[in-house]
Design a protein around this motif. Structure first.
Motif, PDB file in Angstrom:
ATOM      1  N   ASN B 257       0.860  -1.180   0.000  1.00 46.94           N
ATOM      2  CA  ASN B 257       0.000   0.000   0.000  1.00 46.94           C
ATOM      3  C   ASN B 257       0.895   1.228   0.000  1.00 46.94           C
ATOM      4  OD1 ASN B 257       0.888   0.336   2.657  1.00 46.94           O
ATOM      5  ND2 ASN B 257      -0.845  -0.808   3.451  1.00 46.94           N
ATOM      6  N   ILE B 258       0.314   2.399   0.210  1.00 44.34           N
ATOM      7  CA  ILE B 258       1.135   3.601   0.120  1.00 44.34           C
ATOM      8  C   ILE B 258       1.873   3.888   1.422  1.00 44.34           C
ATOM      9  CG2 ILE B 258      -0.220   4.697  -1.677  1.00 44.34           C
ATOM     10  CD1 ILE B 258      -1.584   6.295   0.498  1.00 44.34           C
ATOM     11  N   GLY B 259       1.789   2.975   2.382  1.00 48.77           N
ATOM     12  CA  GLY B 259       2.457   3.199   3.658  1.00 48.77           C
ATOM     13  C   GLY B 259       3.874   2.662   3.670  1.00 48.77           C
ATOM     14  N   LEU B 260       4.469   2.699   4.863  1.00 52.42           N
ATOM     15  CA  LEU B 260       5.874   2.322   4.966  1.00 52.42           C
ATOM     16  C   LEU B 260       6.055   0.923   5.516  1.00 52.42           C
ATOM     17  CD1 LEU B 260       6.952   5.704   6.470  1.00 52.42           C
ATOM     18  CD2 LEU B 260       7.501   4.882   4.199  1.00 52.42           C
ATOM     19  N   PHE B 261       4.986   0.299   5.990  1.00 51.61           N
ATOM     20  CA  PHE B 261       5.144  -0.948   6.732  1.00 51.61           C
ATOM     21  C   PHE B 261       5.463  -2.147   5.852  1.00 51.61           C
ATOM     22  CE2 PHE B 261       3.685  -0.537  11.219  1.00 51.61           C
ATOM     23  CZ  PHE B 261       3.535   0.832  11.215  1.00 51.61           C
ATOM     24  N   TRP B 262       4.699  -2.304   4.754  1.00 62.96           N
ATOM     25  CA  TRP B 262       4.660  -3.602   4.066  1.00 62.96           C
ATOM     26  C   TRP B 262       6.021  -4.079   3.591  1.00 62.96           C
ATOM     27  CZ3 TRP B 262       6.003  -3.825  -1.127  1.00 62.96           C
ATOM     28  CH2 TRP B 262       6.064  -2.610  -1.797  1.00 62.96           C
ATOM     29  N   TYR B 263       6.765  -3.204   2.948  1.00 60.61           N
ATOM     30  CA  TYR B 263       8.040  -3.637   2.365  1.00 60.61           C
ATOM     31  C   TYR B 263       9.015  -3.999   3.473  1.00 60.61           C
ATOM     32  CZ  TYR B 263      12.093  -3.541  -0.705  1.00 60.61           C
ATOM     33  OH  TYR B 263      13.198  -3.873  -1.414  1.00 60.61           O
ATOM     34  N   VAL B 309       0.319  13.201  10.752  1.00 62.26           N
ATOM     35  CA  VAL B 309       1.243  12.176  11.248  1.00 62.26           C
ATOM     36  C   VAL B 309       0.583  10.803  11.211  1.00 62.26           C
ATOM     37  CG1 VAL B 309       2.398  11.353  13.320  1.00 62.26           C
ATOM     38  CG2 VAL B 309       2.641  13.725  12.641  1.00 62.26           C
ATOM     39  N   ILE B 310      -0.686  10.755  11.638  1.00 62.39           N
ATOM     40  CA  ILE B 310      -1.395   9.467  11.625  1.00 62.39           C
ATOM     41  C   ILE B 310      -1.467   8.929  10.208  1.00 62.39           C
ATOM     42  CG2 ILE B 310      -3.642   8.381  11.916  1.00 62.39           C
ATOM     43  CD1 ILE B 310      -4.092  10.188  14.298  1.00 62.39           C
ATOM     44  N   SER B 311      -1.864   9.790   9.271  1.00 63.06           N
ATOM     45  CA  SER B 311      -2.088   9.260   7.922  1.00 63.06           C
ATOM     46  C   SER B 311      -0.772   8.894   7.246  1.00 63.06           C
ATOM     47  CB  SER B 311      -2.879  10.246   7.083  1.00 63.06           C
ATOM     48  OG  SER B 311      -2.030  11.251   6.635  1.00 63.06           O
ATOM     49  N   ILE B 312       0.340   9.455   7.685  1.00 60.89           N
ATOM     50  CA  ILE B 312       1.615   9.055   7.087  1.00 60.89           C
ATOM     51  C   ILE B 312       2.121   7.759   7.698  1.00 60.89           C
ATOM     52  CG2 ILE B 312       4.039   9.698   6.753  1.00 60.89           C
ATOM     53  CD1 ILE B 312       3.100  12.620   6.791  1.00 60.89           C
ATOM     54  N   PHE B 313       2.019   7.656   9.032  1.00 58.99           N
ATOM     55  CA  PHE B 313       2.704   6.536   9.699  1.00 58.99           C
ATOM     56  C   PHE B 313       1.797   5.389  10.093  1.00 58.99           C
ATOM     57  CE2 PHE B 313       5.585  10.147  10.706  1.00 58.99           C
ATOM     58  CZ  PHE B 313       6.682   9.667  10.024  1.00 58.99           C
ATOM     59  N   LYS B 314       0.498   5.477   9.810  1.00 58.34           N
ATOM     60  CA  LYS B 314      -0.373   4.376  10.237  1.00 58.34           C
ATOM     61  C   LYS B 314      -0.063   3.103   9.458  1.00 58.34           C
ATOM     62  CE  LYS B 314      -4.811   4.484   9.185  1.00 58.34           C
ATOM     63  NZ  LYS B 314      -6.179   4.990   8.881  1.00 58.34           N
ATOM     64  N   SER B 315      -0.579   1.982   9.959  1.00 61.06           N
ATOM     65  CA  SER B 315      -0.143   0.714   9.363  1.00 61.06           C
ATOM     66  C   SER B 315      -0.800   0.419   8.020  1.00 61.06           C
ATOM     67  CB  SER B 315      -0.371  -0.426  10.338  1.00 61.06           C
ATOM     68  OG  SER B 315      -1.654  -0.353  10.885  1.00 61.06           O
ATOM     69  N   TYR B 316      -2.051   0.833   7.842  1.00 64.41           N
ATOM     70  CA  TYR B 316      -2.690   0.592   6.542  1.00 64.41           C
ATOM     71  C   TYR B 316      -3.231   1.902   5.983  1.00 64.41           C
ATOM     72  CZ  TYR B 316      -2.715  -4.204   8.269  1.00 64.41           C
ATOM     73  OH  TYR B 316      -2.357  -5.408   8.770  1.00 64.41           O
ATOM     74  N   PRO B 317      -2.370   2.796   5.535  1.00 63.14           N
ATOM     75  CA  PRO B 317      -2.887   4.074   5.046  1.00 63.14           C
ATOM     76  C   PRO B 317      -3.490   3.937   3.643  1.00 63.14           C
ATOM     77  CG  PRO B 317      -0.523   4.022   4.813  1.00 63.14           C
ATOM     78  CD  PRO B 317      -0.923   2.712   5.417  1.00 63.14           C
TER      79      PRO B 317
END
Lengths: 626, 422
Positions: B257-263, B309-317
């Motif tokens: 997704n467009i967040g930072l978590f998945w990769y 901040v929430i929308s950038i760093f949340k787990s499933y943005p």
């Protein structure tokens, strides 16, 4: 003095946060904008031309371990017999007047393959004059050789088209000869599918859609009765003579997609091993890279590849496989006047070798490059080397956008917050939105009307359907030039200085994003469009001489780019055409483009009609801003 | 004011209705940028089907929405499309009122930096326009992502807070937290704002401060408790706790997704997973403390910062979350002259939005690119967002500085000075 995290002092925190340096950098970029743009453009073109120079390219090498170190022997003996089968096939084809389905089924069954047929039919949106077809009905015949050595989860495909006339009989013969020989070998770890497809790409499309249970283009086909595993690689064979002088490798697929470079490497390695002359784009490779003629030969080969890739159409039956993640290439036998001839047994051995190596694959081909250009069969340019050429062109657009941005923020009405801003923003938004909407509507008309209105055109004018479609497209394209550049005045009255700057800023950024995305999917198309559209986007303002610039813009418009590309392509293929023939060719290329879109889902026509052309219209609009 | 807003609503609804009917709707509903495993409509439908069959919707790994949502849709399923549109409308109209109210707040400031009343008058309209006509919002609405409902709840919370209704604010904050945990961090700005309204100084030695904080916390936790118990009684099981909150916090679904978590979590060795999970999740909550201290006088801006901040760093943005805080930008239009990177940031955001589908195509369909390409764009997209937010933060602080020190600064020796962020 430290207040709320801000301090008053100079320091060197970096470009983005130090206001003095930023100001210096921006003022330098705006002051030297024009020279930097010119230098970038020339550097981009020079970089691109340099790509064909041999010291700047890499030698191809086999990346895939499973295909590199393993030795295989080629023992295919039965070339003559294959040619005899081919003649038999030709006789039956002539008797039936099309695909001899029963004979093929019987022959394949007698060899011990599992044989299935697939019927398909398709009505084209308008008659295809090149291939003289309108309502297409046909049958694909394929036989599956089940892998004796492994679970049948993977497959390879060898296909040969059943073409009208006397073409490709030898290819079908060789395919049948190979299937008989392969059947008796015990080392196959993947199913091998032998496919004879009718009506070239349409049949191939039907078969692939049937195999993968998709239907993207609304074709009618009967479901496949038998399947192998997931297809790992495919080769398509075209052979129209008993002996050949060289083999030509065709890589360009739908939308400029290319197979993994290892497939090309494999072909090249076997040609070297067996001693067959091999070409790419019909050009042999030369050793004299340090001479002018050697360099120009490499440039020609690369330019042919660029033009073919940019056209976005599949250049062989393999082209549609690529959409399904299947690495595929076409191999064409060429018989010219050279002394040295290769017989069918040798070609059979070459194919056998390639299939045995592909049979050894442990996973899909993925080690080598997917983005490359080939100045010769043994040399390639990877994405990291050719992208800077495009980047240098794209950076011009960003520089111009920055320049416009600085100009806009320097204008007094923008810097003051307050009432002025509100009053400005009303017409400002409208004066940008109106041309945007109108030019896109023109684009939509260009995309939808030619096919929709063909019946009406045929009724009222003495033309055929195909001509009607193409001429409608050209008419709408030309009418677009007259339409939008007066419209913004109806809505917003007089256009302002600021108005065109905002519009140009939007248009330049739009073009930059558009070209960037295009170049990622199809580098050649993106580069050719950038080559023509970027200079135009960089210099157009309402204050340049109108007539001259208008002429210049028309010459650099996407339609004219296509026209020149055709002449250039013919020149490179050493079949130059005069203006009359060029025009006829131009018309047929447009009709082919529209057909490719509706038959196979090629994206070039919608891209140009819906995005590139409207974007160009925006610049046209700026030129006539009043 | 009412006429342009109505026109805007009509336009916005027309665009959505047209897209709903077109073939694009299915395509958009599949895009990973627009829907996440949490809020995909397809999954809600699946959950509803399971509920109808008398099976717990959380038995399986498909449904991760909260129980109240599923019951809400249980009654509305036939009118789902209308519901989505209505929720949009709510968002915008409440926004409008909110800023009409907020407009009273600012003219305390002096100098040429204050906004003229005329401009203030347009802000609610601009906010509504930014939200309703934002392509991100349109996409997430057409995809029928439940993200729209979350945004509506958060907007209602902000509205209630600014109106000064502590109870309603606490209830909506509890609802938002119940939906997706992260709005928990909005507790601090809401509290600060309410304190400011009642002229209670933020001073830990004052009992009145503690008394009010306790009151608000009690209202918040009480309503959260009630909502969770309600879910339990509706469903009859606690299944939803691990399936919703466990799913949000432990990030088992690594769909791109467009967040930072998945990769990051796809690449990591399994035994580091817990550690980095904590680091990544604390990252979302951690900024509350320094930002609250720094911006304790400006809770509304703090809300904006927290949402970003929430929308950038949340787990499933998804893009819907981004649209929410982008809608606030017109409120800060007076900061425009202090922004430094608008051009750069808007170019990068624009390019990234176009490149997402292109690189996805190259990776998934053409097979010629790989996940690194897509992640590079994700990274760039998030860097641009961070740059945008920090730019606004800088501009806000700088405006405050100028409000107290005058607009044209002189150095001690009389030459013109420049401000530098350190």
């Amino acid at each position: 003095m430290k207040v709320q995290g801000l301090t008053i002092q100079e320091n060197n925190m970096g470009l983005l946060s130090d206001p003095n340096r930023r100001r210096a950098l921006i003022s330098m970029l705006t002051r030297l904008n024009a020279p930097i743009c010119v230098v970038c453009y020339m550097a981009g073109v020079a970089w691109f031309m340099g790509l064909a120079f041999e010291p700047f390219t890499l030698r191809t090498y086999m990346s895939e371990n499973a295909m590199g170190s393993t030795m295989v022997e080629e023992r295919f003996p039965a070339g003559e017999r294959a040619l005899a089968t081919g003649r038999e096939f030709a006789a039956h084809k002539k008797k039936v007047g099309g695909m001899p389905v029963d004979w093929l089924v019987k022959t394949m069954q007698s060899q011990g393959l599992e044989v299935f047929t697939q019927r398909f039919s398709r009505t084209l949106p308008f008659p295809d004059e090149n291939k003289e077809r309108y309502v297409v009905e046909g049958t694909n015949v394929y036989g599956i050789l089940r892998a004796p050595r492994a679970p049948r989860t993977e497959a390879l495909v060898l296909s040969a088209p059943c073409s009208p006339g006397n073409n490709n009989n030898q290819a079908v013969g060789l395919l049948l000869g190979l299937s008989q020989y392969f059947r008796n070998q015990i080392y196959w770890a993947k199913d091998i599918i032998f496919l004879v497809n009718e009506h070239d790409l349409i049949g191939m499309q039907a078969w692939l859609e049937g195999y993968h249970h998709t239907n993207t283009t609304g074709m009618d086909w009967s479901p496949l009765q038998g399947r192998g595993g997931s297809i790992q690689a495919a080769l398509s064979l075209e052979l129209s003579s008993d002996v050949i002088t060289s083999l030509d490798l065709v890589l360009e697929g739908l939308n400029g997609q290319l197979p993994n470079l290892d497939l090309a490497n494999l072909f090249y390695a076997f040609c070297q091993k067996i001693g067959v002359l091999c070409t790419i784009q019909g050009k042999l490779q030369r050793d004299d890279w340090d001479t002018a003629s050697g360099y120009s030969h490499a440039v020609q080969t690369m330019m042919l590849m660029v033009l073919k890739q940019a056209s976005g159409r599949p250049w062989g039956d393999h082209g549609l496989f690529l959409r399904y993640h299947i690495e595929a290439a076409s191999i064409k036998g060429i018989n010219s006047f050279r002394q040295y001839k290769t017989d069918a047994t040798t070609i059979g051995r070459l194919l056998e070798g390639m299939f045995r190596k592909l049979n050894n694959l442990l996973e899909r081909l993925h080690q080598s490059y997917f983005f490359y250009l080939m100045p010769s069969l043994s040399r390639f340019v990877s994405i990291g080397y050719y992208m800077p050429a495009f980047g240098l062109l794209a950076v011009i657009l960003l520089l111009r956008a920055l320049d416009l941005w600085v100009q806009l923020s320097a204008l007094p009405s923008r810097t003051e917050d307050g009432i002025a801003d509100i009053e400005q923003s009303g017409p400002g938004v409208l004066s940008v939105l109106t041309p945007l909407v109108i030019s896109h509507l023109t684009g939509v008309a260009l995309y939808t009307l030619p096919i929709r209105s063909q019946e009406m055109a045929v009724e009222h004018f003495p033309v055929f359907e195909t001509e009607a479609v193409v001429l409608t497209a050209i008419a709408i394209y030309t009418a677009g030039l007259a339409l939008p550049h007066n419209t913004h005045r109806l809505v917003s009255g007089e256009g302002t200085e600021q108005g065109w700057r905002v519009l140009k800023l939007v248009a330049v950024l739009y073009l930059a994003v558009l070209l960037g995305c295009t170049a990622l999917i199809n580098f050649s198309l993106g580069f050719i469009l950038a080559l023509t559209l970027v200079p135009l986007a960089a210099f157009i303002t309402p204050h340049v001489p109108k007539l001259l610039s208008a002429l210049f813009m028309v010459l650099l418009s996407p339609g004219c780019t296509l026209f020149f590309s055709i002449f250039f392509f013919q020149e490179l293929q050493e079949t130059p055409v005069n203006l009359q023939e060029g025009w006829v060719l131009f018309l047929s290329v447009i009709s082919q483009g529209i057909l490719d879109h509706s038959l196979y889902g090629s994206l070039v026509y919608p891209l140009v009609a819906l995005l590139v052309y409207p974007c160009w219209l925006l610049f046209w609009n700026i030129l006539f801003w009043k | 004011m009412a006429a342009p807003l109505t026109l805007l609503l009509v336009v916005a609804v027309t665009i959505r209705a047209a897209l709903f009917r077109s073939s694009l709707a299915d395509l958009i509903a599949e895009r990973v940028e627009v829907v996440s495993p949490l809020n995909a409509w397809k999954r809600v439908v699946e959950g509803l089907a399971l509920l109808d069959l008398g099976i717990s919707p959380y038995s399986g790994d498909v449904f991760h929405e909260t129980p109240l949502i599923i019951y809400l849709f249980h009654f509305l399923v036939d009118y789902a499309e209308i519901t989505f549109m209505v929720s949009r409308k709510f968002v915008s109209s409440f926004r409008k009122q909110k800023y009409a109210l907020e407009a009273d707040r600012y003219p305390l400031d002096c100098l040429e930096l204050i906004r003229s009343p005329k401009e203030m008058y347009y802000i609610p309209l601009k906010v509504a326009m930014f939200y309703l006509l934002n392509p991100f919002t349109i996409l997430s609405c057409v995809a029928k992502s439940t993200c729209g409902l979350n945004n509506a709840v958060i907007a209602l919370f902000i509205l209630c807070t600014i109106k000064g209704s502590a109870l309603l604010s606490a209830i909506f904050l509890a609802l938002a937290t119940y939906q997706s945990v992260y709005p928990l961090t909005l507790f601090a700005p809401a509290l600060l704002y309410l304190l400011q309204r009642l002229y209670i100084p933020v001073n830990i030695r004052r009992p009145s401060f503690w008394w009010y904080t306790l009151q608000y916390a009690f209202m918040y936790l009480g309503s959260l408790f009630v909502i969770i118990c309600l879910s339990f009684f509706l469903l009859g099981t606690w299944d939803f706790l691990p399936s919703v909150y466990g799913f949000i916090l432990s990030v088992p679904d690594l769909t791109p997704n467009i967040g930072l978590f998945w990769y990051f979590f796809a690449e990591m060795f399994e035994h580091f997973r817990l550690f980095f999970l904590c680091v990544f999740q604390i990252n979302v909550f951690f900024y509350t403390i320094p930002l609250s201290i720094k911006l304790k006088e400006h809770p509304v801006f703090l809300i904006f910062m927290q949402l970003a901040v929430i929308s950038i760093f949340k787990s499933y943005p998804t893009v819907g979350d981004i649209a929410l805080y982008l809608a606030f930008l017109p409120v800060w239009s007076h900061l425009y002259r202090f922004l430094r990177n608008v051009f750069l940031v808007s170019c990068v955001l624009l390019a990234c939005s176009a490149l997402f589908p292109v690189l996805w195509h190259l990776w998934i369909y053409a097979g010629s690119a790989n996940s690194n390409f897509y992640y590079a764009i994700t990274l760039l997209f998030n860097v641009a967002q961070i740059l945008l937010v920090s730019d606004y933060f800088y501009a806000y602080l700088r405006r405050e500085y100028h409000l107290t020190h005058g607009l044209y600064l002189k150095r001690k020796d009389g030459s013109e000075a420049t401000l530098v962020l350190k």
